[in-house]
Design a protein around this motif. Structure first.
Motif, PDB file in Angstrom:
ATOM      1  N   LEU A 110      50.002 -36.197 -10.269  1.00 56.07           N
ATOM      2  CA  LEU A 110      49.331 -37.289 -10.988  1.00 56.07           C
ATOM      3  C   LEU A 110      50.240 -38.512 -11.113  1.00 56.07           C
ATOM      4  CD1 LEU A 110      47.484 -35.285 -13.785  1.00 56.07           C
ATOM      5  CD2 LEU A 110      46.477 -36.428 -11.805  1.00 56.07           C
ATOM      6  N   THR A 111      51.538 -38.282 -11.244  1.00 55.61           N
ATOM      7  CA  THR A 111      52.477 -39.406 -11.309  1.00 55.61           C
ATOM      8  C   THR A 111      52.463 -40.192 -10.007  1.00 55.61           C
ATOM      9  OG1 THR A 111      53.924 -38.263 -12.889  1.00 55.61           O
ATOM     10  CG2 THR A 111      54.896 -40.055 -11.612  1.00 55.61           C
ATOM     11  N   VAL A 112      52.461 -39.459  -8.881  1.00 56.48           N
ATOM     12  CA  VAL A 112      52.417 -40.125  -7.576  1.00 56.48           C
ATOM     13  C   VAL A 112      51.110 -40.892  -7.398  1.00 56.48           C
ATOM     14  CG1 VAL A 112      52.345 -39.745  -5.086  1.00 56.48           C
ATOM     15  CG2 VAL A 112      53.998 -38.495  -6.490  1.00 56.48           C
ATOM     16  N   ILE A 113      49.985 -40.273  -7.809  1.00 56.65           N
ATOM     17  CA  ILE A 113      48.673 -40.896  -7.608  1.00 56.65           C
ATOM     18  C   ILE A 113      48.486 -42.103  -8.513  1.00 56.65           C
ATOM     19  CG2 ILE A 113      46.179 -40.569  -7.840  1.00 56.65           C
ATOM     20  CD1 ILE A 113      46.601 -37.656  -6.995  1.00 56.65           C
ATOM     21  N   THR A 114      48.684 -41.884  -9.822  1.00 54.70           N
ATOM     22  CA  THR A 114      48.379 -42.960 -10.781  1.00 54.70           C
ATOM     23  C   THR A 114      49.532 -43.931 -11.000  1.00 54.70           C
ATOM     24  OG1 THR A 114      49.102 -41.591 -12.668  1.00 54.70           O
ATOM     25  CG2 THR A 114      46.785 -41.446 -12.002  1.00 54.70           C
ATOM     26  N   GLY A 115      50.766 -43.466 -10.764  1.00 53.55           N
ATOM     27  CA  GLY A 115      51.912 -44.329 -11.022  1.00 53.55           C
ATOM     28  C   GLY A 115      52.441 -45.057  -9.807  1.00 53.55           C
ATOM     29  N   ILE A 116      52.110 -44.561  -8.605  1.00 50.94           N
ATOM     30  CA  ILE A 116      52.639 -45.178  -7.386  1.00 50.94           C
ATOM     31  C   ILE A 116      51.514 -45.584  -6.433  1.00 50.94           C
ATOM     32  CG2 ILE A 116      54.117 -44.844  -5.364  1.00 50.94           C
ATOM     33  CD1 ILE A 116      55.756 -42.851  -7.013  1.00 50.94           C
ATOM     34  N   ALA A 117      50.698 -44.617  -6.027  1.00 56.69           N
ATOM     35  CA  ALA A 117      49.663 -44.902  -5.020  1.00 56.69           C
ATOM     36  C   ALA A 117      48.623 -45.900  -5.536  1.00 56.69           C
ATOM     37  CB  ALA A 117      48.987 -43.599  -4.588  1.00 56.69           C
ATOM     38  N   TYR A 118      48.087 -45.637  -6.720  1.00 50.09           N
ATOM     39  CA  TYR A 118      47.037 -46.523  -7.254  1.00 50.09           C
ATOM     40  C   TYR A 118      47.532 -47.965  -7.436  1.00 50.09           C
ATOM     41  CZ  TYR A 118      43.566 -48.457 -10.442  1.00 50.09           C
ATOM     42  OH  TYR A 118      42.636 -49.265 -11.029  1.00 50.09           O
ATOM     43  N   PRO A 119      48.691 -48.200  -8.077  1.00 53.60           N
ATOM     44  CA  PRO A 119      49.171 -49.583  -8.185  1.00 53.60           C
ATOM     45  C   PRO A 119      49.388 -50.252  -6.831  1.00 53.60           C
ATOM     46  CG  PRO A 119      50.337 -48.199  -9.742  1.00 53.60           C
ATOM     47  CD  PRO A 119      49.553 -47.286  -8.852  1.00 53.60           C
ATOM     48  N   LEU A 120      49.881 -49.482  -5.830  1.00 54.61           N
ATOM     49  CA  LEU A 120      50.097 -50.061  -4.502  1.00 54.61           C
ATOM     50  C   LEU A 120      48.777 -50.451  -3.848  1.00 54.61           C
ATOM     51  CD1 LEU A 120      52.964 -47.816  -3.059  1.00 54.61           C
ATOM     52  CD2 LEU A 120      53.108 -50.214  -3.781  1.00 54.61           C
ATOM     53  N   VAL A 121      47.742 -49.619  -4.015  1.00 57.54           N
ATOM     54  CA  VAL A 121      46.432 -49.931  -3.441  1.00 57.54           C
ATOM     55  C   VAL A 121      45.860 -51.188  -4.087  1.00 57.54           C
ATOM     56  CG1 VAL A 121      44.041 -49.150  -3.258  1.00 57.54           C
ATOM     57  CG2 VAL A 121      45.908 -47.564  -2.751  1.00 57.54           C
ATOM     58  N   ILE A 122      45.932 -51.264  -5.404  1.00 55.07           N
ATOM     59  CA  ILE A 122      45.419 -52.441  -6.108  1.00 55.07           C
ATOM     60  C   ILE A 122      46.195 -53.688  -5.698  1.00 55.07           C
ATOM     61  CG2 ILE A 122      45.099 -53.501  -8.376  1.00 55.07           C
ATOM     62  CD1 ILE A 122      43.161 -51.220  -7.686  1.00 55.07           C
ATOM     63  N   PHE A 123      47.515 -53.559  -5.569  1.00 55.94           N
ATOM     64  CA  PHE A 123      48.327 -54.700  -5.143  1.00 55.94           C
ATOM     65  C   PHE A 123      47.922 -55.156  -3.747  1.00 55.94           C
ATOM     66  CE2 PHE A 123      52.049 -56.401  -2.922  1.00 55.94           C
ATOM     67  CZ  PHE A 123      52.369 -57.474  -3.757  1.00 55.94           C
ATOM     68  N   ALA A 124      47.671 -54.207  -2.862  1.00 51.41           N
ATOM     69  CA  ALA A 124      47.274 -54.552  -1.497  1.00 51.41           C
ATOM     70  C   ALA A 124      45.919 -55.250  -1.489  1.00 51.41           C
ATOM     71  CB  ALA A 124      47.235 -53.289  -0.635  1.00 51.41           C
ATOM     72  N   ILE A 125      44.985 -54.751  -2.280  1.00 54.66           N
ATOM     73  CA  ILE A 125      43.664 -55.378  -2.348  1.00 54.66           C
ATOM     74  C   ILE A 125      43.782 -56.801  -2.879  1.00 54.66           C
ATOM     75  CG2 ILE A 125      41.420 -55.296  -3.523  1.00 54.66           C
ATOM     76  CD1 ILE A 125      41.623 -52.253  -3.457  1.00 54.66           C
ATOM     77  N   ALA A 126      44.698 -57.012  -3.836  1.00 51.48           N
ATOM     78  CA  ALA A 126      44.873 -58.328  -4.445  1.00 51.48           C
ATOM     79  C   ALA A 126      45.427 -59.363  -3.470  1.00 51.48           C
ATOM     80  CB  ALA A 126      45.795 -58.232  -5.656  1.00 51.48           C
ATOM     81  N   GLN A 127      45.984 -58.892  -2.353  1.00 52.54           N
ATOM     82  CA  GLN A 127      46.521 -59.829  -1.366  1.00 52.54           C
ATOM     83  C   GLN A 127      45.483 -60.300  -0.359  1.00 52.54           C
ATOM     84  OE1 GLN A 127      49.659 -60.719  -2.259  1.00 52.54           O
ATOM     85  NE2 GLN A 127      49.220 -59.150  -3.818  1.00 52.54           N
ATOM     86  N   PRO A 151      42.432 -62.251   1.388  1.00 50.60           N
ATOM     87  CA  PRO A 151      41.953 -63.633   1.255  1.00 50.60           C
ATOM     88  C   PRO A 151      40.753 -63.707   0.308  1.00 50.60           C
ATOM     89  CG  PRO A 151      42.351 -63.082   3.553  1.00 50.60           C
ATOM     90  CD  PRO A 151      42.485 -61.807   2.792  1.00 50.60           C
ATOM     91  N   GLY A 152      40.779 -64.680  -0.583  1.00 50.05           N
ATOM     92  CA  GLY A 152      39.714 -64.837  -1.559  1.00 50.05           C
ATOM     93  C   GLY A 152      40.012 -64.158  -2.879  1.00 50.05           C
ATOM     94  N   LEU A 153      40.939 -63.195  -2.848  1.00 53.54           N
ATOM     95  CA  LEU A 153      41.311 -62.492  -4.077  1.00 53.54           C
ATOM     96  C   LEU A 153      42.721 -62.825  -4.541  1.00 53.54           C
ATOM     97  CD1 LEU A 153      39.888 -58.908  -3.400  1.00 53.54           C
ATOM     98  CD2 LEU A 153      38.857 -60.740  -4.743  1.00 53.54           C
ATOM     99  N   HIS A 154      43.550 -63.290  -3.614  1.00 55.68           N
ATOM    100  CA  HIS A 154      44.970 -63.505  -3.935  1.00 55.68           C
ATOM    101  C   HIS A 154      45.156 -64.527  -5.055  1.00 55.68           C
ATOM    102  CE1 HIS A 154      49.272 -63.720  -3.431  1.00 55.68           C
ATOM    103  NE2 HIS A 154      49.184 -65.031  -3.292  1.00 55.68           N
ATOM    104  N   ASP A 155      44.467 -65.652  -4.963  1.00 59.24           N
ATOM    105  CA  ASP A 155      44.638 -66.696  -5.988  1.00 59.24           C
ATOM    106  C   ASP A 155      44.209 -66.205  -7.362  1.00 59.24           C
ATOM    107  OD1 ASP A 155      45.655 -68.448  -4.169  1.00 59.24           O
ATOM    108  OD2 ASP A 155      43.756 -69.499  -3.816  1.00 59.24           O
ATOM    109  N   LYS A 156      43.126 -65.428  -7.411  1.00 61.47           N
ATOM    110  CA  LYS A 156      42.678 -64.901  -8.694  1.00 61.47           C
ATOM    111  C   LYS A 156      43.681 -63.903  -9.257  1.00 61.47           C
ATOM    112  CE  LYS A 156      37.740 -65.538  -7.796  1.00 61.47           C
ATOM    113  NZ  LYS A 156      36.417 -64.885  -7.685  1.00 61.47           N
ATOM    114  N   ALA A 157      44.237 -63.082  -8.372  1.00 61.28           N
ATOM    115  CA  ALA A 157      45.213 -62.099  -8.813  1.00 61.28           C
ATOM    116  C   ALA A 157      46.478 -62.763  -9.340  1.00 61.28           C
ATOM    117  CB  ALA A 157      45.557 -61.150  -7.661  1.00 61.28           C
ATOM    118  N   GLU A 158      46.786 -63.928  -8.839  1.00 67.11           N
ATOM    119  CA  GLU A 158      47.978 -64.663  -9.274  1.00 67.11           C
ATOM    120  C   GLU A 158      47.752 -65.431 -10.570  1.00 67.11           C
ATOM    121  OE1 GLU A 158      51.173 -64.791  -7.822  1.00 67.11           O
ATOM    122  OE2 GLU A 158      50.341 -63.015  -6.844  1.00 67.11           O
TER     123      GLU A 158
END
Length: 305
Positions: free
Chosen positions: A20-37, A39-46
């Motif tokens: 659960l630490t790997v999933i919720t503490g590492i994988a999930y934040p990395l996926v969300i960070f990638a999605i935030a990059q 086009p069209g979402l990056h400026d909002k994420a910033e």
């Protein structure tokens, strides 16, 4: 046997913790960070940052106060709605401090001011009186009528404490004393209403307790269809709302156009361009983003002073 079971249970719990630490503490934040990059979402994420001449000058999500720092509105800019987000030390008197988002914690029943007997500056103003004074301030700035149904000409709530025996419904039909609770005797010698049910109305003496009376707001003759809209006199829940209603923007157009030396039609065109409809077509109300609008004004029609 018991020890073996205990060890197996704790090893299973440890494995679950690690997974659960790997999933919720590492994988999930990395996926969300990638999605935030994307086009069209990056400026909002910033933070939906706004830039002028290459510099960050604000966010489209957080309002700003367009005053001289002492509460006086700058005529060349559209004004935002009032803000309760101000530090207690007074370092940002106009509110819109993003580190101090807050609300006024007052509702429709907040109609009676608390008058300090020693210092009028320490009076605790009810929501009604706050709305009354803000309405007149906006009216003076925009050259419109700021009168409101339950407000006196002295910019406080028109509220009486009617003292006397009550009937079964709690109504005082035959008062023995009537006090205009928000009109300070140190300021107002003649209450907004001379008589109520045949009894002369008194102004309020600071420090006196009139809670024994029936609290009666008096509607007055002012029209409910006031030119000063509700969002011009009330703060948002966060105190950081960057949006105002199209109605509030409309009454500011003549002032802004005059200050910048341009036609009202040009200013109105910018307002129309920055007016957003309801979210998903049905949620909320149409709105004008003041921060974006003022930046557009500065870009197209710089203030010459």
């Amino acid at each position: 046997m018991r020890m073996s079971t205990w060890i197996r249970q704790h090893l299973a719990a440890l494995r679950a913790l690690l997974v659960l630490t790997v999933i919720t503490g590492i994988a999930y934040p990395l996926v969300i960070f990638a999605i935030a990059q994307l086009p069209g979402l990056h400026d909002k994420a910033e933070g939906s940052l706004l830039r002028q001449d290459g510099k960050v000058v604000g966010s489209s999500l957080i309002g700003q106060a367009y005053t001289d720092g002492k509460g006086t509105a700058l005529n060349q800019y559209f004004q935002t709605r009032p803000s309760n987000a101000a530090p207690s030390d007074g370092s940002i008197p106009d509110g819109y401090d993003p580190t101090n988002s807050s609300f006024g914690n007052q509702g429709p029943e907040s109609v009676v001011d608390t008058l300090d007997p020693d210092d009028p500056k320490k009076d605790k103003t009810a929501l009604l009186s706050t709305v009354c004074s803000r309405s007149q301030a906006v009216a003076s700035l925009e050259n419109v009528d700021g009168s409101r149904p339950f407000c006196t000409s002295g910019e406080v709530g028109a509220v009486l404490s009617v003292i006397g025996p009550r009937d079964a419904k709690g109504t005082v039909e035959n008062p023995v004393r009537v006090v205009s609770v928000n009109e300070d005797c140190r300021v107002t010698k003649t209450p907004f209403l001379a008589f109520y049910k045949g009894v002369a109305v008194e102004c309020a003496k600071p420090g006196a307790d009139y809670s024994a009376g029936q609290i009666v707001p008096v509607r007055g003759d002012a029209s409910a269809d006031t030119p000063v809209p509700t969002d011009a006199v009330t703060a948002s829940a966060s105190g950081l709302d960057p949006d105002i209603s199209p109605a509030y923007a409309a009454i500011q157009i003549p002032r802004v156009a005059k200050a910048r030396g341009i036609t009202e039609d040009r200013v109105r065109a910018l307002v129309d361009a920055d007016t957003h409809g309801r979210v998903l077509g049905f949620a909320g109300e149409p709105r004008v983003n003041v921060v974006e609008l003022n930046l557009a004004l500065d870009r197209q029609y710089p203030y010459r002073g």
